[in-house]
Design an enzyme around this catalytic site. Structure first.
Site, PDB file in Angstrom:
ATOM      1  N   THR A 125       0.761  -1.018   0.044  1.00 56.94           N
ATOM      2  CA  THR A 125      -0.039   0.073  -0.055  1.00 56.94           C
ATOM      3  C   THR A 125       0.731   1.416  -0.074  1.00 56.94           C
ATOM      4  OG1 THR A 125      -1.536   1.181   1.294  1.00 56.94           O
ATOM      5  CG2 THR A 125      -0.326  -0.346   2.451  1.00 56.94           C
ATOM      6  N   ASP A 127      -0.138   3.883   1.099  1.00 57.30           N
ATOM      7  CA  ASP A 127      -0.449   4.694   2.264  1.00 57.30           C
ATOM      8  C   ASP A 127       0.388   4.408   3.784  1.00 57.30           C
ATOM      9  OD1 ASP A 127      -2.342   6.168   0.964  1.00 57.30           O
ATOM     10  OD2 ASP A 127      -4.174   4.566   1.696  1.00 57.30           O
ATOM     11  N   ARG A 162       1.449  33.237  -4.868  1.00 62.99           N
ATOM     12  CA  ARG A 162       0.049  32.634  -4.552  1.00 62.99           C
ATOM     13  C   ARG A 162       0.245  31.568  -3.739  1.00 62.99           C
ATOM     14  NH1 ARG A 162      -0.165  30.326 -10.453  1.00 62.99           N
ATOM     15  NH2 ARG A 162      -1.547  32.310 -10.870  1.00 62.99           N
ATOM     16  N   GLY A 170      -4.501   9.553   1.071  1.00 63.00           N
ATOM     17  CA  GLY A 170      -4.186   9.341   2.495  1.00 63.00           C
ATOM     18  C   GLY A 170      -5.653   9.112   2.876  1.00 63.00           C
ATOM     19  N   HIS A 271      -3.721   9.576  -8.885  1.00 62.75           N
ATOM     20  CA  HIS A 271      -3.171   8.598  -9.240  1.00 62.75           C
ATOM     21  C   HIS A 271      -1.619   8.673  -9.824  1.00 62.75           C
ATOM     22  CE1 HIS A 271      -7.301   7.109  -8.771  1.00 62.75           C
ATOM     23  NE2 HIS A 271      -6.825   5.888  -8.795  1.00 62.75           N
ATOM     24  N   VAL A 272      -0.995   9.885  -9.936  1.00 63.23           N
ATOM     25  CA  VAL A 272       0.231  10.128 -10.289  1.00 63.23           C
ATOM     26  C   VAL A 272       0.967   9.397  -9.256  1.00 63.23           C
ATOM     27  CG1 VAL A 272       2.161  11.789 -10.592  1.00 63.23           C
ATOM     28  CG2 VAL A 272      -0.246  12.211 -11.601  1.00 63.23           C
ATOM     29  N   ARG A 274       0.806   6.639  -7.712  1.00 64.66           N
ATOM     30  CA  ARG A 274       0.461   5.132  -7.916  1.00 64.66           C
ATOM     31  C   ARG A 274       1.507   4.666  -9.156  1.00 64.66           C
ATOM     32  NH1 ARG A 274      -2.746   2.521  -4.665  1.00 64.66           N
ATOM     33  NH2 ARG A 274      -4.599   3.709  -3.946  1.00 64.66           N
TER      34      ARG A 274
END
Length: 341
Positions: A125, A127, A162, A170, A271-272, A274
């Site tokens: 994972t 995460d 900015r 997460g 998803h970048v 992953r």
């Protein structure tokens, strides 16, 4: 012996490295046959499989994703699902399974073990929230990708003066946000484990602007403002009861703009995090997990997951691996707060 291999849940860098290690050691050391089940637990449910030989894994070490594909299929939500899996394994002559996945995939592996199927788990994972292992492969790559993005965003934020809010993955654990935020020099880091006060966040942002620097805020997708609710992309749930989170970054960017009068934009990495090739650390960890999973199968030690403890690979019960999530301790988060603002 014939061994089945599957990858379940969200994809992550390093899955192919595990498959490669399992197949190479299983064939070259033990002389086993391997079958790869496609699309997570849907493979052994439906019999969707492919043979795995040395040629099939020769060049996959550096590839992201998984050659076996994945899904969030839960066989315990399918009528007669367990019996179907047992029948498919019997029909294909499979003696044991190696299941590579996170909390949900390994939760199914634990229940199947209780129901008489020989399964060994490998933790995966991005995460890093599985409590029985110090690290999971995929996490280091995700943090590296997020950190590089933050590095790049610093320059454009400074150019336009900015605030930029970077939303990372997460759901319940803020490890990616914490590590990438610290590594990337973020002005504020927000994690699911501690509800944030919007006024405090705005104060940190304004302090950064006062120093003539542009603030970068890193927020995990599951982070919550005090008294607020999760931001959902959709109310639909998957087979494991999870809703799709997303939107906290955009919401927070709007709040910052409205309260400070400064331009604020949100960047959702999604998803970048992953995708792509795994880091060297994840390739090595994934390979070690795969080699040790083969050892567990050879020993007939089913119902376990291979895990990293310090620098050693050990075995833990699947029941322990899926008992609770590993979240960011309060003291770890408080360490980071000195850099806020």
């Amino acid at each position: 012996m014939r061994v089945g291999v599957l990858t379940g849940g969200g994809d992550c860098p390093g899955l192919n490295a595990v498959i490669r290690a399992v197949v190479r050691k299983g064939i070259e050391v033990h002389g086993w046959d391997f079958v790869g089940f496609r699309n997570g637990w849907n493979g052994p449910l439906t019999g969707d499989s492919r043979p795995l030989g040395l040629n099939d894994v020769e060049d996959i070490l550096t590839r992201g994703g998984t050659i076996l594909r994945s899904s969030r299929t839960n066989p315990y939500k399918v009528d007669g699902g367990v019996d179907k899996i047992k029948q498919v394994l019997a029909d294909q002559g499979v003696d044991a399974l190696i299941a590579i996945g996170g909390e949900d995939t390994l939760g199914v592996a634990k229940r199947l073990t209780d129901d008489g199927v020989g399964v060994v788990g490998v933790p995966k994972t991005i995460d890093n929230d599985l409590g029985a292992t110090d690290y999971t492969f995929g996490f280091d790559t995700a943090v590296s990708i997020a950190t590089e993005a933050i590095d790049r965003l610093h320059t454009t934020a400074e150019s336009h003066h900015r605030a930029l809010v970077v939303e990372v993955m997460g759901r319940h654990a803020g490890w990616i946000a914490l590590h990438s935020g610290l590594a990337g020099g973020a002005s504020v880091i927000l994690v699911p484990e501690k509800h944030f006060n919007v006024d405090q966040v705005v104060s940190w942002v304004e302090r950064r602007f006062e120093k003539e620097f542009a603030p970068i805020i890193v927020v995990a997708e599951g982070a919550l403002p005090e008294g607020g609710e999760e931001k959902l992309l959709t109310g639909e749930k998957d087979a494991f009861g999870h809703v799709r989170l997303g939107g906290i970054g955009t919401w927070l960017a709007d709040e910052i703009a409205n309260r400070t009068g400064k331009e604020s934009r949100a960047v959702v990495l999604g998803h970048v995090q992953r995708g792509g090739t795994p880091t060297a650390y994840d390739r090595v960890l994934a390979t070690r997990f795969g080699l040790n999973a083969v050892d567990a199968v050879a020993d007939g030690d089913f119902g376990v997951m291979v895990a990293l403890k310090g620098t050693d690979i050990v075995r833990v019960k699947l029941s322990e691996a899926t008992a609770e999530l590993k979240t960011v301790p309060v003291e770890r988060y408080q360490e980071a707060e000195v850099f806020f603002g």
